[in-house]
Design an enzyme around this catalytic site. Structure first.
Site, short mmCIF file in Angstrom:
data_model
loop_
_atom_site.label_atom_id
_atom_site.label_comp_id
_atom_site.label_asym_id
_atom_site.label_seq_id
_atom_site.Cartn_x
_atom_site.Cartn_y
_atom_site.Cartn_z
N LYS A 53 0.81 -1.22 0.00
CA LYS A 53 0.00 0.00 0.00
C LYS A 53 0.84 1.26 0.00
O LYS A 53 0.40 2.30 -0.47
CB LYS A 53 -0.94 0.00 1.21
CG LYS A 53 -2.05 -1.01 1.05
CD LYS A 53 -3.01 -1.00 2.20
CE LYS A 53 -4.08 -2.05 1.96
NZ LYS A 53 -4.87 -2.31 3.11
N ARG A 54 2.06 1.18 0.50
CA ARG A 54 2.88 2.40 0.52
C ARG A 54 3.32 2.81 -0.88
O ARG A 54 3.78 3.92 -1.10
CB ARG A 54 4.10 2.23 1.44
CG ARG A 54 5.13 1.26 0.98
CD ARG A 54 6.22 1.08 2.03
NE ARG A 54 7.06 -0.04 1.73
CZ ARG A 54 8.08 0.00 0.88
NH1 ARG A 54 8.38 1.12 0.28
NH2 ARG A 54 8.81 -1.06 0.66
#
Length: 198
Positions: A53-54
Site C-alpha cells: 500500500k505504501r
C-alpha cells in the site's frame, strides 16, 4: 474451484510454488486432470521492493476510481513481466490474446511503473471517443462542484468542448478537475513568476 471451472492453465506468483506439489496430489487423488502450472516473478514497486500500500493504490477499484480506463489497465498489466517482442506496446485485448506466450514471460521480477501506466492511460483517453470520455468525466466535474446533473443539451455541449480541450493533458480522468478549475472561478491566480511579468 479451478477444476469445476474447467481451468486448464494456472499462472500465478512464484510465492505459490511450495503449494503446487500438494495441489497436484489432491488433483490426482480426486482423479482430476492436473492443470498446467506456471509461476511468474513477483511484481515490485518502483523502489524494487514487494508491492504494498505504501506504493499507492493496490486494488483495481482504486485505479478505476481515479479514472484509469479498463483497456489501459489490461494493456499495462499484460506487459508486466511479459514482452510481445517488437516496439509496439499499445495492444488491444485481442492482440494480447493472439500474441501471448509463456516463452516470452521474463524470469526477472516486473516493476510496477506508474509513469508507464499514466502514459498508456493518457493514450487511451486521447484516442477514445469524445462522447465516452465526456460521460466518464462528468462525475468528476460534478463531485468537484463545477456542474450538476442532469445537464441541459447546451450544458452537455459545453462540457464536451471542455473535455475535448483538456483530455490531451490528462493521465487519468480525476485530473480533469484540476485542469478545469480555471473555467469555473471568477479570478485567475497567476503563480508562475515568469508569467506574471508578461
Amino acid at each position: 474451484d479451478d477444476h469445476l471451472m474447467g481451468i486448464s492453465h494456472v499462472i500465478r506468483a512464484e510465492e505459490h510454488l511450495p503449494n503446487t506439489p500438494r495441489q497436484i496430489v489432491i488433483y490426482e487423488a480426486l482423479g482430476w486432470q492436473v492443470p498446467k502450472f506456471a509461476h511468474v516473478s513477483l511484481i515490485l514497486g518502483q523502489d524494487r521492493s514487494k508491492m504494498s500500500k505504501r506504493h499507492g493504490a493496490t486494488a483495481i477499484e482504486q485505479y478505476q476510481a481515479k479514472g484509469y480506463l479498463p483497456e489501459a489497465m489490461v494493456n499495462f498489466l499484460a506487459l508486466l513481466g511479459w514482452s510481445p517482442g517488437g516496439e509496439n506496446e499499445i495492444l488491444s485485448l485481442e492482440e494480447l490474446i493472439e500474441q501471448f506466450s509463456l516463452e516470452r514471460v521474463s524470469k526477472s521480477p516486473a516493476v510496477f511503473d506508474l509513469d508507464k501506466l499514466n502514459w498508456l492511460n493518457a493514450h487511451y483517453i486521447r484516442t477514445a471517443s469524445l462522447e465516452r470520455i465526456t460521460e466518464l468525466s462528468i462525475p468528476y466535474l460534478e463531485r468537484a462542484g463545477y456542474i450538476s446533473t442532469p445537464l441541459t443539451e447546451k450544458q452537455y455541449e459545453w462540457v464536451t468542448m471542455l473535455v475535448s480541450l483538456l483530455r490531451g493533458y490528462l493521465n487519468c480522468l480525476e485530473e480533469i478537475t484540476e485542469h478545469a478549475a480555471v473555467f469555473f472561478v471568477d479570478r485567475v491566480e497567476v503563480t508562475e513568476e515568469e508569467a506574471r511579468m508578461i
